[in-house]
Motif scaffolding. Structure first.
Motif, PDB file in Angstrom:
ATOM      1  N   GLY A   1       4.299  41.906  20.804  1.00 54.75           N
ATOM      2  CA  GLY A   1       4.423  42.748  22.521  1.00 54.75           C
ATOM      3  C   GLY A   1       3.012  41.843  22.819  1.00 54.75           C
ATOM      4  N   VAL A   2       2.596  40.682  22.884  1.00 53.40           N
ATOM      5  CA  VAL A   2       1.145  40.212  23.272  1.00 53.40           C
ATOM      6  C   VAL A   2       1.963  38.160  24.090  1.00 53.40           C
ATOM      7  N   ASP A   3       2.042  38.097  25.211  1.00 51.67           N
ATOM      8  CA  ASP A   3       2.299  37.024  25.451  1.00 51.67           C
ATOM      9  C   ASP A   3       1.262  36.005  25.542  1.00 51.67           C
ATOM     10  N   ALA A   4       1.692  35.250  23.924  1.00 53.44           N
ATOM     11  CA  ALA A   4       0.260  34.081  24.438  1.00 53.44           C
ATOM     12  C   ALA A   4       0.071  32.657  25.368  1.00 53.44           C
ATOM     13  N   GLY A   5       1.071  32.970  25.725  1.00 49.25           N
ATOM     14  CA  GLY A   5       1.116  32.123  26.719  1.00 49.25           C
ATOM     15  C   GLY A   5       0.355  32.139  28.020  1.00 49.25           C
ATOM     16  N   ALA A   6       0.076  33.331  28.199  1.00 49.52           N
ATOM     17  CA  ALA A   6      -0.239  34.229  29.902  1.00 49.52           C
ATOM     18  C   ALA A   6      -1.422  34.309  29.595  1.00 49.52           C
ATOM     19  N   LEU A   7      -2.521  34.308  28.441  1.00 52.51           N
ATOM     20  CA  LEU A   7      -3.206  34.133  27.685  1.00 52.51           C
ATOM     21  C   LEU A   7      -4.291  33.045  28.647  1.00 52.51           C
ATOM     22  N   GLN A   8      -5.246  33.227  29.885  1.00 51.89           N
ATOM     23  CA  GLN A   8      -6.507  32.780  30.334  1.00 51.89           C
ATOM     24  C   GLN A   8      -7.752  32.440  30.005  1.00 51.89           C
ATOM     25  N   THR A   9      -8.712  33.501  29.703  1.00 53.39           N
ATOM     26  CA  THR A   9      -9.574  33.143  28.713  1.00 53.39           C
ATOM     27  C   THR A   9      -9.665  33.443  27.257  1.00 53.39           C
ATOM     28  N   TRP A  10     -10.745  32.646  27.255  1.00 50.03           N
ATOM     29  CA  TRP A  10     -11.017  33.230  25.758  1.00 50.03           C
ATOM     30  C   TRP A  10     -11.574  34.936  25.597  1.00 50.03           C
ATOM     31  N   ASP A  11     -11.975  35.468  26.493  1.00 47.91           N
ATOM     32  CA  ASP A  11     -12.353  37.015  26.236  1.00 47.91           C
ATOM     33  C   ASP A  11     -10.904  37.676  26.286  1.00 47.91           C
ATOM     34  N   GLU A  12     -10.227  37.003  27.181  1.00 42.79           N
ATOM     35  CA  GLU A  12      -8.639  38.125  27.177  1.00 42.79           C
ATOM     36  C   GLU A  12      -8.327  37.825  25.666  1.00 42.79           C
ATOM     37  N   THR A  13      -7.880  36.453  25.361  1.00 45.32           N
ATOM     38  CA  THR A  13      -7.227  35.926  23.988  1.00 45.32           C
ATOM     39  C   THR A  13      -8.418  36.672  22.732  1.00 45.32           C
ATOM     40  N   ILE A  14      -9.357  37.094  23.226  1.00 49.71           N
ATOM     41  CA  ILE A  14      -9.940  38.025  21.851  1.00 49.71           C
ATOM     42  C   ILE A  14      -9.932  39.479  22.250  1.00 49.71           C
ATOM     43  N   GLU A  15      -9.161  39.945  23.168  1.00 50.96           N
ATOM     44  CA  GLU A  15      -8.355  41.568  23.322  1.00 50.96           C
ATOM     45  C   GLU A  15      -6.964  41.057  23.032  1.00 50.96           C
ATOM     46  N   ALA A  16      -6.611  40.342  22.989  1.00 50.66           N
ATOM     47  CA  ALA A  16      -5.107  40.387  22.247  1.00 50.66           C
ATOM     48  C   ALA A  16      -5.050  40.255  20.608  1.00 50.66           C
ATOM     49  N   GLY A  17      -6.555  39.602  20.376  1.00 51.87           N
ATOM     50  CA  GLY A  17      -6.226  39.160  18.789  1.00 51.87           C
ATOM     51  C   GLY A  17      -6.720  40.538  18.462  1.00 51.87           C
ATOM     52  N   LYS A  18      -6.756  41.476  18.507  1.00 50.53           N
ATOM     53  CA  LYS A  18      -7.478  43.180  18.630  1.00 50.53           C
ATOM     54  C   LYS A  18      -5.665  43.078  17.860  1.00 50.53           C
ATOM     55  N   VAL A  19      -5.256  43.593  19.521  1.00 51.70           N
ATOM     56  CA  VAL A  19      -3.385  44.100  18.992  1.00 51.70           C
ATOM     57  C   VAL A  19      -3.263  43.450  18.056  1.00 51.70           C
ATOM     58  N   LEU A  20      -3.092  41.823  18.163  1.00 51.21           N
ATOM     59  CA  LEU A  20      -1.918  41.123  17.412  1.00 51.21           C
ATOM     60  C   LEU A  20      -2.127  41.739  15.900  1.00 51.21           C
ATOM     61  N   LYS A  21      -3.571  41.971  15.168  1.00 52.63           N
ATOM     62  CA  LYS A  21      -4.392  42.001  14.025  1.00 52.63           C
ATOM     63  C   LYS A  21      -4.232  43.231  13.295  1.00 52.63           C
ATOM     64  N   ALA A  22      -3.753  44.808  14.705  1.00 50.04           N
ATOM     65  CA  ALA A  22      -3.116  46.065  14.086  1.00 50.04           C
ATOM     66  C   ALA A  22      -2.116  46.056  14.230  1.00 50.04           C
ATOM     67  N   LYS A  23      -1.043  45.105  14.950  1.00 47.83           N
ATOM     68  CA  LYS A  23       0.150  45.635  14.778  1.00 47.83           C
ATOM     69  C   LYS A  23       0.777  43.872  13.494  1.00 47.83           C
ATOM     70  N   THR A  24       0.410  43.290  13.900  1.00 46.70           N
ATOM     71  CA  THR A  24       0.738  42.427  12.158  1.00 46.70           C
ATOM     72  C   THR A  24      -0.245  42.057  10.810  1.00 46.70           C
ATOM     73  N   GLY A  25      -1.339  42.273  11.456  1.00 41.24           N
ATOM     74  CA  GLY A  25      -1.972  41.898  10.179  1.00 41.24           C
ATOM     75  C   GLY A  25      -2.686  40.585  10.084  1.00 41.24           C
ATOM     76  N   ALA A  26      -2.560  39.845  10.890  1.00 43.43           N
ATOM     77  CA  ALA A  26      -2.381  38.700  10.790  1.00 43.43           C
ATOM     78  C   ALA A  26      -3.777  38.327  11.630  1.00 43.43           C
ATOM     79  N   HIS A  27      -4.890  37.402  11.014  1.00 45.01           N
ATOM     80  CA  HIS A  27      -6.439  36.827  11.936  1.00 45.01           C
ATOM     81  C   HIS A  27      -6.206  35.944  12.811  1.00 45.01           C
ATOM     82  N   LEU A  28      -6.972  36.367  13.838  1.00 47.53           N
ATOM     83  CA  LEU A  28      -6.714  35.400  15.628  1.00 47.53           C
ATOM     84  C   LEU A  28      -6.669  33.908  15.180  1.00 47.53           C
TER      85      LEU A  28
END
Length: 460
Positions: free
Chosen positions: A187-214
């Protein structure tokens, strides 16, 4: 698609950066003592050659694998315009070419080819250690092309604004290849991530929901390329290991910010371990371990080749900025063609270099053959760079990276001490990733050690 960087990435042989970071003792052993002058900083001045006849001569070109094949393919067309110049292209291999060029320069130019394919990480060292080892291309007409290449690259080959040490060939921008299907599942729009800090927060959601590392990093630095991501984060801030005056900047605020981002990702469990080099990276691709691969332009072809069944699942964009509103474009590696200073056919050698690197038709042909992204901006007028990619969901992948090459980009000063800096950086990163070390502290120590080893001034 093959690229010069990929050609040396096979884990069975040391990559070019592995050779680059060899100590003087190892180099001396490899070259029977020839490299001692290279490491001392008092490199031999190559015997002066002559320009020769620009319309005839027998010249040899040294390159490797894919690029060598493409240069060979240009010869028939080149000979229509220059029938009196006989060209032989030799595939020396990578990293063997670096050892062979170093040995030839250390021997005063003896045995060198007329045209030499050189990576951006080697060029400053060759110029500084071996005065006259590479010909000045300015008198041959190179300055006429100074505005033809991607931003920042002319400053790399002509740092003093006068002497032209080589001509740019390949320019790879930092990329952000990502599994669009995994981000969609999270449920994360990767194209909308503007900073690496935002990307880290998205990575946490990604890991929790898919098991994949960032993303993945070579945590113990089993290969010198372990620092590639750190270096990308630095360049996105307009910084590097040295400033343009050659002063050490390993402990700059930009460096601390880059290493802190890496530590934050790792502490959050978002970084997989890619120790083992290229094979580990390929394995992670096939297993879907990581949702993002922050590698350059050329890596898109590797993804297509390694996981063809994932067509449509991948997308690509430029990396997020380190600071909101900051740059998202960085030329992270490049290669060049130089002419040996001791060549007796410098004018003929220059004719081939100019034909290969300043004609859009030549660069388009090379791109179609091996996917080598040109530094020559006019080449991007060709439709091949604007075609949608079925693999990347219909994206016009070439236009993504063209945008990066058009963006302002400062020249990068690798200096002759890049190898030392690289070793200290990879060691510092491993301390952060494996031992939880403080980024500011390890970089401060690394900077102090680099100053001690090189005698350079510290910028801070």
């Amino acid at each position: 698609m093959t690229d010069t960087t990929r050609d040396d990435a096979d884990s069975s042989t040391p990559g070019r950066r592995s050779v680059l970071r060899m100590g003087c003792g190892a180099l001396a052993a490899a070259f029977g003592g020839l490299a001692l002058t290279a490491c001392s900083g008092t490199g031999a001045t190559a015997g002066a050659g002559s320009e020769g006849d620009p319309d005839k001569g027998r010249i040899t070109v040294w390159s490797w694998q894919g690029p060598a094949a493409e240069l060979k393919a240009l010869i028939p067309e080149f000979n229509k315009a220059h029938p009196g110049i006989q060209v032989t292209v030799e595939d020396i291999g990578n990293p063997a070419i670096w050892e062979k060029i170093t040995a030839g320069l250390a021997a005063g130019g003896q045995g060198l080819a007329d045209v030499l394919h050189i990576g951006v990480d080697y060029l400053p060292g060759y110029v500084e250690r071996f005065p006259g080892g590479l010909a000045d291309l300015a008198p041959l007409g190179a300055t006429a092309h100074k505005d033809a290449f991607a931003a920042g690259l002319w400053g790399t080959v002509c740092p003093d604004g006068k002497r032209v040490n080589a001509l740019p060939w390949e320019a790879n921008s930092g990329g952000f290849y990502y599994r669009a299907d995994l981000f969609e599942k999270a449920g994360v729009d990767a194209g909308a991530l503007q900073t690496w800090d935002e990307t880290i927060e998205a990575g946490k959601v990604l890991k929790a929901k898919t098991g994949a590392h960032l993303l993945g990093l070579d945590k113990p630095a089993s290969q010198p390329d372990a620092a590639n991501f750190f270096q990308l984060l630095l360049q996105l801030q307009g910084a590097f290991y040295f400033d343009l005056e050659g002063r050490v900047t390993l402990d700059s605020p930009e460096a601390v910010k880059a290493m802190t981002l890496i530590k934050t990702m790792n502490d959050a469990g978002l970084v997989s371990d890619l120790s083992g080099g290229w094979n580990a990276l390929m394995s992670s691709l096939k297993k879907g371990t990581n949702a993002v691969v922050p590698w350059p332009t050329w890596f898109g072809g590797v993804i297509e080749e390694q996981v063809p069944e994932e067509s449509g699942r991948w997308k690509v964009r430029l990396p997020p900025a380190v600071r909101r509103g900051g740059p998202t474009a960085a030329t992270v590696n490049s290669t060049h063609l130089a002419v040996a200073g001791g060549s007796e056919h410098r004018a003929a050698a220059w004719a081939f270099v100019e034909y290969a690197l300043t004609r859009p038709a030549s660069q388009v042909r090379i791109y179609r053959g091996k996917g080598i992204a040109p530094a020559l901006m006019k080449a991007y007028d060709d439709a091949v760079f604007h075609e949608p990619s079925a693999y990347f969901g219909g994206q016009k992948k070439g236009e993504v990276f063209l945008g990066a090459l058009k963006a302002p980009s400062p020249p990068v000063n690798y200096t002759a001490d890049y190898a030392r800096a690289l070793k200290l950086v990879t060691d510092a990163q491993s301390k952060v990733l494996l031992k939880g070390a403080d980024p500011a502290a390890v970089l401060r120590d690394a900077a102090a050690e680099l100053v001690r080893q090189t005698g350079r001034k510290a910028a801070r």
